[in-house]
Scaffold this motif. Sequence first.
Motif, PDB file in Angstrom:
ATOM      1  N   ALA A  96       0.842  -1.201   0.000  1.00 52.09           N
ATOM      2  CA  ALA A  96       0.000   0.000   0.000  1.00 52.09           C
ATOM      3  C   ALA A  96       0.876   1.249   0.000  1.00 52.09           C
ATOM      4  CB  ALA A  96      -0.914  -0.001   1.220  1.00 52.09           C
TER       5      ALA A  96
ATOM      6  N   ARG B 284      -8.015   0.536   2.609  1.00 54.67           N
ATOM      7  CA  ARG B 284      -7.057  -0.312   1.894  1.00 54.67           C
ATOM      8  C   ARG B 284      -7.584  -1.737   1.763  1.00 54.67           C
ATOM      9  NH1 ARG B 284      -1.156   1.433   4.478  1.00 54.67           N
ATOM     10  NH2 ARG B 284      -0.886   3.350   3.242  1.00 54.67           N
TER      11      ARG B 284
ATOM     12  N   ASP C 161      -7.349   3.381  -2.272  1.00 56.68           N
ATOM     13  CA  ASP C 161      -6.181   4.089  -1.778  1.00 56.68           C
ATOM     14  C   ASP C 161      -6.647   5.141  -0.777  1.00 56.68           C
ATOM     15  OD1 ASP C 161      -4.098   2.857  -3.366  1.00 56.68           O
ATOM     16  OD2 ASP C 161      -4.983   3.884  -5.085  1.00 56.68           O
TER      17      ASP C 161
END
Length: 208
Positions: free
Chosen positions: A30, A149, A154
């Motif tokens: 991420a 996430r 995002d």
Amino acid sequence: MPDTPLPIPDTTERLPDDLTLAADRLFLSARTPQAWSDRPVPVETLHRLYDLVRLAPTAFNGSPARFVFLTTPGAKERLRPALSRGNQSKLTAGAIAIVAYDTRFFDHLPLLSPHYDPSPLFVDNPGLAESTALRNGTLQAGYLILAARLLGLDAGPMSGFDAAAVDAEFFPDGRLRSNILVALGHADSPPPRPRAPRLDASATVVIL
């Protein structure tokens, strides 16, 4: 402790196989976007997002965070005057969450903590109520980022904004106070640079 940033280790080797995907989505792969797509975030996804966030722990189950999701161009433009110049481009994200906290969160404690009502601790102690709401509301903002996430979104937290201006625009009665903003949606392009290093445990952790 040394204040030296060290490379990020690969922690997947320490995880069972069934947790590797979640760890990758939440932490390892991420990234915070630098540029945002205008792809919308469906309202149903925002509801799913909150349904995850609300289950995570807070003191006394007090749940002081309040969430305003700005999804339309008009709603986002109301926020623009309060943003720092560097954050204004992030209004292209599918949604912007204003994470605020309720200064009267303790009004809900008889419902949220039925086994023990701690509301008398806060009714005549505004300093304790404020610090508890801020601390646990910030915790819930962190849950929001991780839940986003997990759902394939995002997330980009923002602290560069004029909180008084946000409060005047969105919370004029004074009960709610803005804490942090979170851009939600999808990156417009891959990260332009490698992930910045993080501090190693030797610089940040003491185990006694």
